[in-house]
Each structure stands twice: as C-alpha cells, then as structure tokens.
Enzyme design. Structure first.
Site, short mmCIF file in Angstrom:
data_model
loop_
_atom_site.label_atom_id
_atom_site.label_comp_id
_atom_site.label_asym_id
_atom_site.label_seq_id
_atom_site.Cartn_x
_atom_site.Cartn_y
_atom_site.Cartn_z
CE LYS A 34 -28.38 37.37 -14.33
NZ LYS A 34 -27.43 38.46 -13.99
NE ARG A 91 -17.13 18.13 -22.49
CZ ARG A 91 -16.73 16.96 -21.97
NH1 ARG A 91 -17.39 16.44 -20.94
NH2 ARG A 91 -15.70 16.33 -22.46
NE ARG A 128 -13.01 10.98 -16.84
CZ ARG A 128 -13.85 10.76 -15.81
NH1 ARG A 128 -13.36 10.43 -14.64
NH2 ARG A 128 -15.15 10.85 -15.96
CB THR A 129 -12.71 17.26 -20.38
OG1 THR A 129 -12.82 15.99 -21.01
CG2 THR A 129 -12.31 18.30 -21.42
CG HIS A 165 -13.95 14.99 -26.47
ND1 HIS A 165 -13.19 16.09 -26.11
CD2 HIS A 165 -14.27 14.37 -25.30
CE1 HIS A 165 -13.06 16.13 -24.80
NE2 HIS A 165 -13.71 15.10 -24.29
#
Length: 307
Positions: free
Chosen positions: A81, A102, A52-53, A130
């Site tokens: 890497k 995120r 959703r986000t 959040h």
C-alpha cells in the site's frame, strides 16, 4: 535515538563478544528447549525469500518460549500500500520485543536499528552483510577445528555479491586467518575488503581455479552459490554460474581436519557425492544456526543461557 541493543553488523563485535556468543550457542545446543523468553514477542520481517534463516529464527524463538509474529512475503504486508520502512518499523516495535529483519537494500537493517526503540537483528541486507550467518559459521568452525585461531580458509564462488563471505572476513580479523579467494574476475572479492585485509595484516591469495592443490591448503572450504537474484544481466549469470563444482574426487589431498561449509541453498556447486565424505559439514552447519540464533536473541534481550 533509540538505546536498544542491536545485532546489525559483525564488525561491531569484539573478539570477546564473539567468543561469548559461541559459548552461549554451545549452552543452547546442550539444552535447546527453555522457557526463558516466555511472555516475549519476536517479529520476523522478511522482505526477501528465506528458508533456513527465517525458520531457524522462528524455531529458536519458539524453543525459548517466545511467540512469533511477522511476514515472510512483503506482498501480504502494508508495503504493497506504499508504507515506508520507517513506518513499518515504528508500528511493529509497538508489538514486539525484538525485530528480526531481512531486506533487499544494503543498509536497511542499520536504518531500522537507528529508528527502532526495540532491538533489531539483521538477517541479511542485500549484498552487504549477514551477521547471524557469520556467527553460526564461526560456531561451526570452532566446533570442527577446536579454535578460530591461525586457520587457512578458502572462500569459493560469488565473492562479489556474497554477503556471507563479506561478513566472515570482518569477523575473522580477530583470529589471524590466512585466506584463499577462488572466483572468476567477474565475481572477485571487492577491493574494499582486500584493502581491509591489507590494513589488518591478514594474508590472502587469489585464484581462478578450484584445484586439489588449493583445497589441500585449507582447514575450511567455504563454498557459495552464484546468486542469480544479484545479476541484472542474466547472460552474465549464465556465463559464471557453473564455473566451480566441488566433487568428491577433488578432495583426495584434503587435510584430515578440513570441513566444507556452505550457507545453502546449493544449486549445483557441491556434487551429491561430497555429502558422504567426512569433510561435508554444511547440513550440521545449518543445524548450528538454531543454537546460535537462540544465543543472539537472548543476547539482545539481556538474557543469559548459562546453565
């Protein structure tokens, strides 16, 4: 130090700024398709899984006319890497006008904001915050209740690791709420947040049972899932994961105006028979995320959504 306008922590927002974003989200909902960000690039860097986000941010950017770059799996980036977060942010800031990130580490978004010359939006950092979810929650509460002031809010489930409830407490401090916390001892609201509420003079009660009596006292019932990914001991997760399951029969004493919110995904804590009740609002809440994230992207870029 960079001077970009960031959106990293909900506690940084004033009451006026919160209400201004709600007004902007309402304008976006009335007219979601605009080209006011044509020529802009939005980078979405998702070091943790999201549906959703991530999709709502990317949809918001596209509906505003921006282009989207980034990754939804760090395994396809130079992180594999050994590239540091510092180097990734410095590199991506050369290409994008705003970075939506995120990350699984608490404080990662704040660190990124401190080093990035372009605005950073926190799309969730570990179990910490959040803030964009909180803003869409506030927008949903305001739409359903007509106000943010003097409401009874019940938070249920994972209150220890649930970053959405931590951020919601921070934001609601401006609006004189009354909280009910429903959680097992293992997932109780951390003391630091209860101490903040004490300093702000905001009342709260703690419960171990999600009873019809508790539900009947609430304007907003905010359900959360128990997050398996936050547990190092899966035995502890199994012990608490199914403690609270909301069923339609439990809503018999609910206030007429009461709405049920959930940041989603649900994994069993809301039975499907609740979906058909007039109290269910979680899918509309997810839709509201599109409009609020349009408002937030425009805010950090200094763009107005006023018609």
């Amino acid at each position: 130090m960079p001077n970009a306008k960031n959106f990293v922590a909900i506690g940084k927002l004033s009451k006026e700024e919160i209400l201004s974003l709600i007004t902007a989200a309402a304008a976006a909902e009335r007219q979601p398709n605009r080209q006011i960000l044509a020529g802009h690039i939005v980078a979405t860097l998702f070091y943790e899984p999201s549906t959703r986000t991530r999709l709502s941010f990317e949809t918001a950017a596209n509906r505003l006319g921006a282009k989207v770059i980034g990754f939804s799996d760090p395994k396809v980036s130079s992180t594999t890497k050994g590239e540091t977060l510092n180097d990734t942010i410095q590199m991506v800031s050369n290409y994008a006008d705003v970075i939506v990130m995120r990350h699984y580490l608490e404080g990662a978004a704040l660190y990124a904001a401190e080093i990035s010359p372009t605005p950073v939006i926190n799309a969730g950092d570990g179990a910490h915050e959040h803030p964009t979810q909180t803003m869409l929650d506030l927008y949903s509460i305001h739409k359903t209740q007509g106000t943010l002031d003097d409401l009874d809010i019940c938070l249920v489930g994972d209150l220890k690791y649930g970053r959405t409830v931590h951020s919601l407490i921070q934001a609601m401090r401006h609006f004189r709420p009354r909280f009910h916390f429903v959680a097992p001892q293992e997932l109780a609201m951390p003391d630091e947040y209860k101490q903040q509420l004490d300093r702000w003079g905001i009342p709260y009660q703690e419960h171990h049972d999600l009873s019809p009596e508790v539900i009947g006292q609430c304007d907003i019932l905010y359900m959360t899932r128990v997050q398996r990914e936050r547990f190092q001991d899966l035995g502890e997760y199994e012990k608490v994961k199914d403690l609270y399951v909301l069923r339609a029969a439990m809503l018999q004493d609910a206030r007429e105006n009461m709405k049920i919110l959930h940041p989603l995904p649900r994994v069993g804590e809301i039975a499907y028979d609740v979906d058909a009740t007039p109290h269910a609002y979680y899918f509309k809440q997810a839709e509201n995320g599109l409009y609020m994230r349009e408002a937030i992207i425009c805010s950090v870029l200094g763009k107005s959504l006023e018609e």
